[in-house]
Write an enzyme that holds these catalytic residues in place. Structure first.
Site, short mmCIF file in Angstrom:
data_model
loop_
_atom_site.label_atom_id
_atom_site.label_comp_id
_atom_site.label_asym_id
_atom_site.label_seq_id
_atom_site.Cartn_x
_atom_site.Cartn_y
_atom_site.Cartn_z
N ASP A 9 -0.67 -22.06 12.36
CA ASP A 9 -1.25 -21.12 13.31
C ASP A 9 -0.92 -19.72 12.82
O ASP A 9 -0.06 -19.54 11.96
CB ASP A 9 -0.64 -21.36 14.70
CG ASP A 9 -1.14 -20.36 15.73
OD1 ASP A 9 -2.38 -20.19 15.84
OD2 ASP A 9 -0.33 -19.72 16.41
N SER A 10 -1.59 -18.73 13.40
CA SER A 10 -1.29 -17.35 13.05
C SER A 10 0.13 -16.96 13.47
O SER A 10 0.68 -16.01 12.93
CB SER A 10 -2.31 -16.43 13.73
OG SER A 10 -2.32 -16.69 15.12
N CYS A 72 -4.85 -22.96 15.35
CA CYS A 72 -5.38 -21.65 15.72
C CYS A 72 -6.90 -21.71 15.94
O CYS A 72 -7.64 -22.14 15.04
CB CYS A 72 -5.06 -20.68 14.58
SG CYS A 72 -5.58 -19.00 14.89
N GLU A 151 2.83 -13.51 25.39
CA GLU A 151 4.00 -13.29 24.54
C GLU A 151 5.05 -12.44 25.26
O GLU A 151 6.24 -12.54 24.98
CB GLU A 151 3.57 -12.68 23.20
CG GLU A 151 2.79 -13.73 22.40
CD GLU A 151 2.40 -13.31 21.00
OE1 GLU A 151 2.67 -12.16 20.59
OE2 GLU A 151 1.79 -14.15 20.29
N CYS A 183 -8.04 -20.55 22.90
CA CYS A 183 -6.99 -19.79 22.22
C CYS A 183 -5.67 -20.50 22.49
O CYS A 183 -5.46 -21.01 23.61
CB CYS A 183 -6.95 -18.36 22.75
SG CYS A 183 -5.56 -17.40 22.11
N HIS A 185 -2.84 -19.53 23.21
CA HIS A 185 -1.98 -19.01 24.27
C HIS A 185 -2.48 -19.30 25.69
O HIS A 185 -1.72 -19.25 26.65
CB HIS A 185 -1.84 -17.50 24.14
CG HIS A 185 -1.08 -17.04 22.94
ND1 HIS A 185 -1.42 -17.45 21.66
CD2 HIS A 185 -0.02 -16.21 22.81
CE1 HIS A 185 -0.58 -16.89 20.79
NE2 HIS A 185 0.28 -16.12 21.47
#
Ligand code: DGL
Length: 264
Positions: A9-10, A72, A151, A183, A185
């Site tokens: 993932d990024s 991702c 985050e 996404c 997140h």
């Protein structure tokens, strides 16, 4: 030695996918790479995302993984269609599994897709959905502020609710009954999204669907492991502290064995 599932993932968000992989495939070794030095990908150009993705895949191949899971959404939508056929190892992205599940779930044939700017601009989910059912209307919207909110640990704050209300207005207006959380997140914001959209809307968590697909492929290819003490290794491209600090929120438990590597 058994071969691991490679995941990249990024950054840290792909741990939502690792969490699902552990739930559905508890006896597999997993090697994770988070490109924390170059995150976020969601605002980067196509060429850059493709270049980073190839480097990440090459790193995982050096770890001799048996399958690569692209956690991702941005990479899955932008880079995978271009690069996946160039590698011999199976590479699984999050777009097709999420799209399939959403097509299965919708009753009124109106699906909302939310993701990073790059994911939404690629129209990858839209193409996948309409290829499965041309009568489905897809309404997409980029929710750029969701990643930093998650985050920061802002999950239930009033500010997040207000921002979500604004982002999701077009989806609400068009009467979607299903939303793809496109996404890494966004599964952490399920509560807020439900509150804004109302209980009747089905939220599709691509992490769950991609873990299902990984399981199917490993089973089909006879590559499932039954390791009683499976290993988990976590690699990042920047200092491990930031990653370790956030890991618990995404993975459900803390991790200590995070190693910094250089891809060049
Ligand atoms: N992992 C990215 C995704 O799922 C979100 C973070 C980023 O922009 O890199 O699209």
């Amino acid at each position: 030695m058994s071969k691991a599932i490679g995941v990249f993932d990024s950054g840290v968000g792909g741990l939502t996918v690792v969490r699902e992989l552990i739930r559905q495939l508890p006896n597999e070794d997993i090697v994770y790479f988070g490109d924390t030095a170059r995150v976020p990908y969601g605002i980067k150009s196509k060429d850059t995302i493709i270049r980073f993705s190839i480097e990440n895949i090459l790193f995982l191949l050096k770890q001799e993984v048996k399958l690569i899971c692209v956690a991702c959404n941005t990479v899955s939508s932008i880079a995978l269609p271009v690069i996946s056929s160039h590698f011999r190892v199976p590479i699984v992205g999050v777009i097709s599994p999420g799209a399939r599940e959403a097509v299965y779930a919708t009753k009124n044939k109106r699906i909302g897709v939310i993701g990073t700017k790059a994911t939404i601009a690629s129209r990858a989910y839209e193409s996948e959905i309409t290829a499965l059912d041309a009568n489905i209307k897809v309404i997409s919207c980029a929710c750029a502020l969701f990643v930093p909110f998650v985050e920061e640990g802002w999950i239930n704050e009033r500010a997040v609710f207000d921002v979500a209300k604004r982002y999701l207005e077009p989806l609400k207006k068009s009467g979607v009954d299903t939303i793809i959380l496109g996404c890494t997140h966004y599964p952490l914001l399920k509560g807020v999204i439900k509150k804004v959209m109302g209980g009747g809307v089905t939220l599709i968590d691509s992490a769950k669907q991609v873990a299902c697909e990984v399981k199917q492929i490993l089973s089909r290819d006879g590559l499932l492991e039954s390791n009683p003490r499976p290993l988990k290794a976590f690699y990042v491209s920047d200092g491990p502290a930031w990653f370790s600090g956030l890991a618990k929120r995404f993975l459900g438990h803390s991790i200590k064995n995070v190693t910094k590597v250089s891809l060049t």
